[in-house]
Scaffold this active site. Structure first.
Site, PDB file in Angstrom:
ATOM      1  NE  ARG A 147     -25.931  -8.088   8.720  1.00  0.00           N
ATOM      2  CZ  ARG A 147     -26.302  -9.142   9.443  1.00  0.00           C
ATOM      3  NH1 ARG A 147     -25.376  -9.936   9.966  1.00  0.00           N
ATOM      4  NH2 ARG A 147     -27.588  -9.380   9.642  1.00  0.00           N
ATOM      5  NE  ARG A 165     -10.320  -4.959   7.939  1.00  0.00           N
ATOM      6  CZ  ARG A 165     -10.670  -5.531   9.096  1.00  0.00           C
ATOM      7  NH1 ARG A 165     -11.948  -5.862   9.324  1.00  0.00           N
ATOM      8  NH2 ARG A 165      -9.767  -5.763  10.021  1.00  0.00           N
ATOM      9  CG  ASP A 183     -16.065  -6.562   9.336  1.00  0.00           C
ATOM     10  OD1 ASP A 183     -17.172  -7.124   9.377  1.00  0.00           O
ATOM     11  OD2 ASP A 183     -15.121  -6.955   8.620  1.00  0.00           O
TER      12      ASP A 183
END
Length: 253
Positions: A50, A206, A52
């Protein structure tokens, strides 16, 4: 039922992430809507990882099941063209493939690779503007690589994920490679952080990048990253790098 996979690329800016969300534009929602139109029934999909909101993909893999009779008069090439015609313009279905029974885009994956792009030039980049983090100052790539080496291996990455997403969950992950290297894209000089691992936590890559940039700016030394790992506390790490610099690059099965 037979299992198929779709290799999918997308620009993340237009989407509220990959996972379907009622009333919101998502990559999974777009794909499943297109499949429902084609097969006249709901078709559930499973993705390799998945992403973001705002995160891009070059080689996302999505699996789904279709009955043999449903594809009797449709080739995979024609199905691929139909999916591209029915989905958002910022989604590209690159190819479809028949997979062995039991295949899952998520659970059959052995490694996933993400790449994060950073521009350090004084002026904002033109061609890569929507695909990189503009940090208009020199970064010490050697120090970043030294720090990145501390992230390789199996560790508790609780410090590198969204705190609320870690509650009550196992936060150990195996990272195979973290490579900091210069690249050139359309004449623009960039720094690429390439991260390969078996699986990732929410915002993990990130946060890793934001932490490495702090080292690259000279705000922290490389050894600090080891302290961040040991702390198991999101507050110990650096900032979360912007979503638009991250690309889900490819999946290994």
């Amino acid at each position: 039922m037979e299992t198929y996979s779709a290799t999918v690329a997308y620009k993340g800016v237009a989407f509220c992430g990959f996972a379907r969300q009622p009333g919101l534009c998502t990559v999974q929602g777009e794909l499943e809507h297109a499949l429902e139109l084609l097969f006249r029934r709901p078709v559930d999909t499973v993705c390799a990882g998945r992403t973001d909101a705002g995160v891009h993909a070059r080689g996302q893999v999505v699996s789904f099941e279709v009955g043999e009779d449903e594809l009797r008069e449709r080739s995979l090439d024609s199905l691929c063209k139909s999916l591209n015609a029915l989905t958002h313009d910022d989604i590209s279905v690159l190819e479809l493939a028949l997979r062995p029974a039991g295949f899952s885009a998520r659970f059959s994956a052995t490694m996933r690779e993400y790449r994060y792009f950073i521009s350090t030039q004084g002026t904002p980049p033109l061609f890569m503007r929507d695909f990189c983090w503009h940090v208009p100052r020199p970064l010490d790539a050697a120090a970043m690589q030294e720090a990145a080496n501390l992230l390789v291996g199996e560790h508790d990455f609780k410090s590198f994920c969204l705190a609320v997403s870690a509650e009550g969950k196992r936060t150990f992950r195996y990272v195979d490679q973290v490579i900091v290297e210069p690249v050139e894209v359309l004449g623009e000089q960039l720094l690429c952080v390439r991260v390969v691992g078996n699986a990732f936590l929410h915002s993990m890559v990130r946060t890793m990048v934001g932490t490495l940039v702090a080292v690259g700016r000279g705000l922290r030394d490389a050894a600090w990253v080891g302290e961040v790992l040991a702390a198991c506390d999101r507050q110990a790490a650096g900032e979360t790098a912007p979503a638009y610099g991250l690309v889900f690059w490819e999946v290994t099965y």
